[in-house]
Design a protein around this motif. Structure first.
Motif, PDB file in Angstrom:
ATOM      1  N   GLY A  40      -5.830  -3.078 -12.411  1.00 30.04           N
ATOM      2  CA  GLY A  40      -4.854  -3.967 -11.803  1.00 30.04           C
ATOM      3  C   GLY A  40      -3.643  -4.131 -12.693  1.00 30.04           C
ATOM      4  N   PHE A  41      -3.028  -5.293 -12.617  1.00 26.21           N
ATOM      5  CA  PHE A  41      -1.812  -5.583 -13.361  1.00 26.21           C
ATOM      6  C   PHE A  41      -2.119  -6.401 -14.613  1.00 26.21           C
ATOM      7  CE2 PHE A  41      -0.612  -4.723  -9.074  1.00 26.21           C
ATOM      8  CZ  PHE A  41       0.583  -4.033  -9.170  1.00 26.21           C
ATOM      9  N   ARG A  51      -4.123 -10.347 -11.216  1.00 31.05           N
ATOM     10  CA  ARG A  51      -4.040  -9.408 -10.097  1.00 31.05           C
ATOM     11  C   ARG A  51      -4.889  -8.164 -10.390  1.00 31.05           C
ATOM     12  NH1 ARG A  51       1.849  -8.064  -8.713  1.00 31.05           N
ATOM     13  NH2 ARG A  51       2.052  -7.983 -10.978  1.00 31.05           N
ATOM     14  N   PRO A  52      -6.217  -8.329 -10.348  1.00 26.70           N
ATOM     15  CA  PRO A  52      -7.074  -7.163 -10.538  1.00 26.70           C
ATOM     16  C   PRO A  52      -7.088  -6.305  -9.269  1.00 26.70           C
ATOM     17  CG  PRO A  52      -8.413  -9.051 -10.012  1.00 26.70           C
ATOM     18  CD  PRO A  52      -6.984  -9.541 -10.139  1.00 26.70           C
ATOM     19  N   SER A  53      -7.417  -5.043  -9.444  1.00 25.42           N
ATOM     20  CA  SER A  53      -7.546  -4.166  -8.286  1.00 25.42           C
ATOM     21  C   SER A  53      -8.993  -3.706  -8.167  1.00 25.42           C
ATOM     22  CB  SER A  53      -6.597  -2.978  -8.396  1.00 25.42           C
ATOM     23  OG  SER A  53      -6.836  -2.249  -9.570  1.00 25.42           O
ATOM     24  N   GLN A  55     -11.645  -0.795  -5.802  1.00 27.13           N
ATOM     25  CA  GLN A  55     -11.736   0.398  -4.971  1.00 27.13           C
ATOM     26  C   GLN A  55     -13.084   0.414  -4.279  1.00 27.13           C
ATOM     27  OE1 GLN A  55     -12.332   4.110  -7.136  1.00 27.13           O
ATOM     28  NE2 GLN A  55     -11.062   5.205  -5.649  1.00 27.13           N
ATOM     29  N   THR A  93      -5.594 -10.660  -0.772  1.00 23.04           N
ATOM     30  CA  THR A  93      -5.783  -9.269  -1.161  1.00 23.04           C
ATOM     31  C   THR A  93      -4.869  -8.415  -0.294  1.00 23.04           C
ATOM     32  OG1 THR A  93      -7.692  -9.048   0.328  1.00 23.04           O
ATOM     33  CG2 THR A  93      -8.163  -9.464  -1.994  1.00 23.04           C
ATOM     34  N   ASP A  96      -3.481  -1.115  -1.346  1.00 17.94           N
ATOM     35  CA  ASP A  96      -2.559  -0.388  -2.216  1.00 17.94           C
ATOM     36  C   ASP A  96      -1.971   0.846  -1.520  1.00 17.94           C
ATOM     37  OD1 ASP A  96      -3.091  -2.237  -4.196  1.00 17.94           O
ATOM     38  OD2 ASP A  96      -4.516  -0.952  -5.252  1.00 17.94           O
ATOM     39  N   ASN A 116      -8.231   1.054  -1.518  1.00 16.54           N
ATOM     40  CA  ASN A 116      -7.905   0.393  -2.780  1.00 16.54           C
ATOM     41  C   ASN A 116      -7.108  -0.871  -2.499  1.00 16.54           C
ATOM     42  OD1 ASN A 116      -8.626   2.749  -4.804  1.00 16.54           O
ATOM     43  ND2 ASN A 116      -7.578   3.637  -3.051  1.00 16.54           N
ATOM     44  N   THR A 118      -5.472  -4.795  -4.207  1.00 15.61           N
ATOM     45  CA  THR A 118      -5.134  -5.679  -5.311  1.00 15.61           C
ATOM     46  C   THR A 118      -5.372  -7.104  -4.847  1.00 15.61           C
ATOM     47  OG1 THR A 118      -3.506  -4.147  -6.203  1.00 15.61           O
ATOM     48  CG2 THR A 118      -3.314  -6.455  -6.875  1.00 15.61           C
ATOM     49  N   ARG A 120      -5.085 -11.290  -5.639  1.00 17.86           N
ATOM     50  CA  ARG A 120      -4.256 -12.262  -6.366  1.00 17.86           C
ATOM     51  C   ARG A 120      -5.008 -13.589  -6.409  1.00 17.86           C
ATOM     52  NH1 ARG A 120       1.566 -11.413  -6.461  1.00 17.86           N
ATOM     53  NH2 ARG A 120       1.969  -9.330  -5.710  1.00 17.86           N
TER      54      ARG A 120
END
Length: 128
Positions: A40-41, A51-53, A55, A93, A96, A116, A118, A120
């Protein structure tokens, strides 16, 4: 922050299918998926926002079935707002990519799709 097990449980409850954590086991079901946290970021320096992502890779015996499940997951999580993963309150969410990505087939000729997202949320803010 939510754990990978909490994320798996949330996805499983939202779009029923057979899910695994991080990768497919050698003896995993043909029609299954895995969930992984993918980074993520960077954390905000000024707010508690994270802000993890994550998959989800879906596989199935047919391309049509894998795509159907991947689309269901995409539709369930793109622009999803105000929900919990474990005790973590998620603001939203977002996907992506505009559609699930076709990855080809694995060694056993099962179709693979990737979706995928991200997430918040504000770190330390749990369910009300």
């Amino acid at each position: 922050m939510f754990t990978i097990a909490e994320l798996k449980s949330n996805v499983e409850a939202t779009v029923p299918y057979t899910y695994y954590i991080n990768e497919f086991p050698a003896t995993g079901a043909d029609n299954s998926a895995y969930v992984r946290i993918t980074g993520g970021f960077a954390p905000s320096q000024w707010t508690p926002q994270l802000r993890p992502s994550f998959q989800v890779v879906v596989r199935a015996k047919t391309t049509a079935q894998a795509e159907t499940v991947a689309l269901a997951i995409w539709n369930a999580y793109h622009q999803r707002r105000a929900f919990n993963i474990g005790s973590q309150r998620i603001v939203a969410t977002f996907a992506d990519q505009p559609i699930p990505l076709y990855l080809g087939v694995d060694d056993n000729k099962r179709a693979l799709y990737s979706v995928n997202f991200t997430a918040r949320f504000l770190n330390g803010v749990s369910r009300p």
